[in-house]
Design an enzyme around this catalytic site. Structure first.
Site, PDB file in Angstrom:
ATOM      1  CE  LYS A  23      -2.593   2.713   3.377  1.00 57.16           C
ATOM      2  NZ  LYS A  23      -1.627   3.372   4.266  1.00 57.16           N
ATOM      3  CG  ASN A  24       2.003   2.941   3.559  1.00 60.48           C
ATOM      4  OD1 ASN A  24       0.882   3.330   3.207  1.00 60.48           O
ATOM      5  ND2 ASN A  24       2.302   2.689   4.822  1.00 60.48           N
ATOM      6  CB  CYS A 118      -5.341   6.761  10.071  1.00 63.34           C
ATOM      7  SG  CYS A 118      -5.844   5.263   9.226  1.00 63.34           S
ATOM      8  NE  ARG A 123      -0.728  10.643   9.971  1.00 63.01           N
ATOM      9  CZ  ARG A 123      -1.159   9.682   9.155  1.00 63.01           C
ATOM     10  NH1 ARG A 123      -2.429   9.360   9.133  1.00 63.01           N
ATOM     11  NH2 ARG A 123      -0.320   9.046   8.361  1.00 63.01           N
ATOM     12  CG  ASP A 306       2.046   1.413   9.472  1.00 62.74           C
ATOM     13  OD1 ASP A 306       1.721   2.364  10.200  1.00 62.74           O
ATOM     14  OD2 ASP A 306       2.440   1.558   8.296  1.00 62.74           O
TER      15      ASP A 306
HETATM   16  C1  EPZ Z   1       3.657   6.975   6.607  1.00 69.27           C
HETATM   17  O1  EPZ Z   1       2.912   8.050   7.181  1.00 69.27           O
HETATM   18  C2  EPZ Z   1       2.651   5.895   6.318  1.00 69.27           C
HETATM   19  N1  EPZ Z   1       1.658   6.421   5.389  1.00 69.27           N
HETATM   20  C3  EPZ Z   1       2.008   5.432   7.609  1.00 69.27           C
HETATM   21  O2  EPZ Z   1       1.164   4.358   7.270  1.00 69.27           O
HETATM   22  C4  EPZ Z   1       3.067   4.972   8.583  1.00 69.27           C
HETATM   23  O3  EPZ Z   1       2.464   4.687   9.815  1.00 69.27           O
HETATM   24  C5  EPZ Z   1       4.125   6.050   8.777  1.00 69.27           C
HETATM   25  O4  EPZ Z   1       4.650   6.476   7.483  1.00 69.27           O
HETATM   26  C6  EPZ Z   1       5.291   5.614   9.639  1.00 69.27           C
HETATM   27  O5  EPZ Z   1       5.884   4.474   9.101  1.00 69.27           O
HETATM   28  C7  EPZ Z   1       1.896   6.411   4.097  1.00 69.27           C
HETATM   29  O6  EPZ Z   1       2.924   5.944   3.623  1.00 69.27           O
HETATM   30  C8  EPZ Z   1       0.847   6.965   3.218  1.00 69.27           C
HETATM   31  P1  EPZ Z   1       5.828  10.058   8.857  1.00 69.27           P
HETATM   32  P2  EPZ Z   1       3.537   9.494   7.283  1.00 69.27           P
HETATM   33  O7  EPZ Z   1       5.870  11.319   8.085  1.00 69.27           O
HETATM   34  O8  EPZ Z   1       4.366   9.733   6.073  1.00 69.27           O
HETATM   35  C9  EPZ Z   1       5.989  13.399  12.313  1.00 69.27           C
HETATM   36  C10 EPZ Z   1      -0.705   2.941   7.610  1.00 69.27           C
HETATM   37  O9  EPZ Z   1      -1.443   2.492   8.509  1.00 69.27           O
HETATM   38  N2  EPZ Z   1       6.069  14.385  11.208  1.00 69.27           N
HETATM   39  O10 EPZ Z   1       6.939   9.083   8.719  1.00 69.27           O
HETATM   40  O11 EPZ Z   1       2.428  10.436   7.576  1.00 69.27           O
HETATM   41  C11 EPZ Z   1       4.638  12.679  12.325  1.00 69.27           C
HETATM   42  O12 EPZ Z   1       3.668  13.426  12.994  1.00 69.27           O
HETATM   43  C12 EPZ Z   1      -0.099   4.267   7.826  1.00 69.27           C
HETATM   44  O13 EPZ Z   1      -0.436   2.359   6.560  1.00 69.27           O
HETATM   45  C13 EPZ Z   1       6.254  15.719  11.526  1.00 69.27           C
HETATM   46  O14 EPZ Z   1       6.316  16.123  12.678  1.00 69.27           O
HETATM   47  O15 EPZ Z   1       4.446   9.317   8.540  1.00 69.27           O
HETATM   48  C14 EPZ Z   1       5.007  11.389  13.006  1.00 69.27           C
HETATM   49  O16 EPZ Z   1       5.013  11.595  14.380  1.00 69.27           O
HETATM   50  C15 EPZ Z   1      -0.773   5.220   8.659  1.00 69.27           C
HETATM   51  N3  EPZ Z   1       6.362  16.617  10.497  1.00 69.27           N
HETATM   52  C16 EPZ Z   1       6.438  11.115  12.519  1.00 69.27           C
HETATM   53  O17 EPZ Z   1       6.926  12.371  12.058  1.00 69.27           O
HETATM   54  C17 EPZ Z   1       6.302  16.236   9.190  1.00 69.27           C
HETATM   55  O18 EPZ Z   1       6.390  17.096   8.303  1.00 69.27           O
HETATM   56  C18 EPZ Z   1       6.558  10.112  11.381  1.00 69.27           C
HETATM   57  O19 EPZ Z   1       5.613  10.412  10.377  1.00 69.27           O
HETATM   58  C19 EPZ Z   1       6.123  14.880   8.890  1.00 69.27           C
HETATM   59  C20 EPZ Z   1       6.009  13.961   9.925  1.00 69.27           C
END
Ligand code: EPZ
Length: 420
Positions: A23-24, A118, A123, A306
């Site tokens: 998916k991702n 979600c 986020r 996840d």
């Molecule tokens: C990706 O989300 C995935 N989604 C998520 O999959 C997954 O849980 C996550 O990565 C972590 O592995 C997709 O790929 C579409 P991050 P993403 O940016 O990109 C903080 C699922 O169930 N952050 O790595 O949104 C954020 O708040 C899901 O398949 C900032 O502060 O995750 C989090 O605490 C849901 N500022 C951490 O970083 C930013 O600009 C990691 O988030 C970006 C992120």
């Protein structure tokens, strides 16, 4: 109409299952295709609702999409002429944020609603914006609509303050057609990032270092056509491995890249699950008699957030006290209250959940509030006494293809029904 699942308790999963495309990866690869004006072919796409929405968005932007098989697509991008994806589709999935990077790269301008997805607590996308700005874009937020504008994009040196999957991919997308060289440091290393980079490189991009801490991109003038096969979904694979471990069944999970599952395999072995690993398969055998453990979620190669809810359900089966610390998302614990309805003894302390295992779960009426939490309820239902009904299955459908059919392949008695 609301999608629901009915699951009967005390069932084992057994048999074999082929894992679908990730998916991702797929949710980034479809937006990434917007960077070319040619035709691309993408195979091994998971048939989940997030992908259906992205297909609708790409079509609305002018792409011509034809299914070659159930899981492969051809996308003709020569007619793409819009940089304003429809808000009513954008707000249905988180991954629509990848349209920012790709449309900015292609048109140097984007109008896009802030993404949905979600609810895992706050986020923010500040790191994405930091990258776009460094590449030369102006960013304006007007009534929830993000407007990105650049006269031209110019390569830059970007240091991410937080390791973020989304920011890493989004900046990579925007930098591919920028003038000169971009270096992004402190990037995420998830296999899905490598997959997206491989797709972009197949179209003619010059990206090095995906899968390490530093990604270097030499901008090119344009991208061409490409064919790409999406990697297997390590989270779907982990879901079935954990389900077998929890139910005490024997399951062969096929068409996987075992390396991508290292953290999960290690943790399962640690709690006493027996696993055989082959070149592209894993066989799990569990007596259901498990030891407690401490689990800490981290960006790849750490234990994936996840699979945190699924692991929590598994640990309710072990004799003793376990601890799960969620380090990636601030509030990814909404499943706990539902699991408590089944009699699970779980206490939340800050970012940690303390699980007192070894107590039987009882079937209940549950509400899925996010994708992975919802999937973990199916495992909880299988190990519990009695019948469980899960509502809000739309969340699960966003990331798992026909989840009930997949579990039925493993001999599980599970029904989908609709409720007004
Ligand atoms: C990706 O989300 C995935 N989604 C998520 O999959 C997954 O849980 C996550 O990565 C972590 O592995 C997709 O790929 C579409 P991050 P993403 O940016 O990109 C903080 C699922 O169930 N952050 O790595 O949104 C954020 O708040 C899901 O398949 C900032 O502060 O995750 C989090 O605490 C849901 N500022 C951490 O970083 C930013 O600009 C990691 O988030 C970006 C992120």
């Amino acid at each position: 109409m609301q999608q629901c699942l009915r699951i009967y308790g005390k069932q084992k999963t057994s048999g074999s299952i082929r894992i679908n495309g990730a998916k991702n990866s797929a949710v980034a690869i479809l937006p990434a295709s917007l960077l070319t004006g040619k035709t691309v072919k993408i195979e091994n796409l998971p048939r989940i609702t997030d992908i259906d929405r992205l297909i609708e968005i790409l079509s609305a932007l002018g792409a011509k999409i034809s299914f070659l098989t159930e899981t492969s697509l051809e996308i003709d991008l020569s007619g793409v002429n819009s940089y304003s994806p429809p808000p009513e589709l954008v707000n249905q999935l988180r991954a629509s944020y990848y349209l920012m990077g790709s449309l900015l790269g292609r048109f140097k301008k984007v109008n896009i609603l802030m993404p949905g997805g979600c609810d895992l607590g706050p986020r923010p996308i500040d790191q994405h914006i930091k990258g776009f700005t460094a590449l030369g874009a102006d960013v304006e937020l007007d009534k929830g609509v993000m407007k990105l504008r650049a006269k031209k994009l110019k390569g830059a040196h970007i240091y991410l303050d937080i390791v973020s999957v989304g920011a890493t991919i989004n900046i990579m997308l925007a930098a591919v057609l920028a003038e000169g060289k971009t270096v992004i440091e402190n990037v995420a290393k998830e296999p899905e990032i490598v997959d997206v980079a491989n797709f972009l490189n197949a179209m003619g991009a010059k990206i090095r270092g995906a899968g390490t801490d530093v990604i270097k991109i030499q901008g090119v003038k344009e991208l061409g056509s490409a064919e790409h096969i999406v990697i297997p979904d390590r989270i779907e694979a982990g879901t079935f491995l954990i389900a077998a471990a929890a139910t005490g069944g024997e399951v062969l999970v096929k068409d996987i890249i075992p390396k991508h599952l290292d953290a999960i395999i290690a943790k399962l072995k640690e709690v006493g699950v027996s696993l055989d690993i082959g070149l592209d398969w894993a066989r799990v055998k569990s007596s259901g008699c498990l030891k407690p453990s401490d689990v800490k979620t981290f960006p790849y190669p750490g234990f994936p957030t996840d699979l945190q809810p699924h692991m929590m359900v598994l640990l309710t089966r072990s004799r003793g006290t376990s601890l799960i610390t969620e380090n990636v998302f601030e509030r990814r614990f909404r499943h706990i209250d539902e699991l408590k309805k089944m009699g699970a003894r779980i206490k939340l302390e800050g970012r940690s959940a303390i699980i007192e295992g070894g107590h039987e779960l009882t079937g209940a009426r549950l509400e899925a509030m996010d994708l992975r939490g919802g999937a973990s309820f199916i495992i909880a239902a299988l190990i519990s006494n009695g019948e469980t009904e899960i509502r809000g299955v739309e969340h699960i459908d966003r990331g798992y293809e026909k989840i009930e059919e997949r579990f039925r392949l493993l001999g599980v008695n599970i029904e989908r029904f609709c409720e007004p």
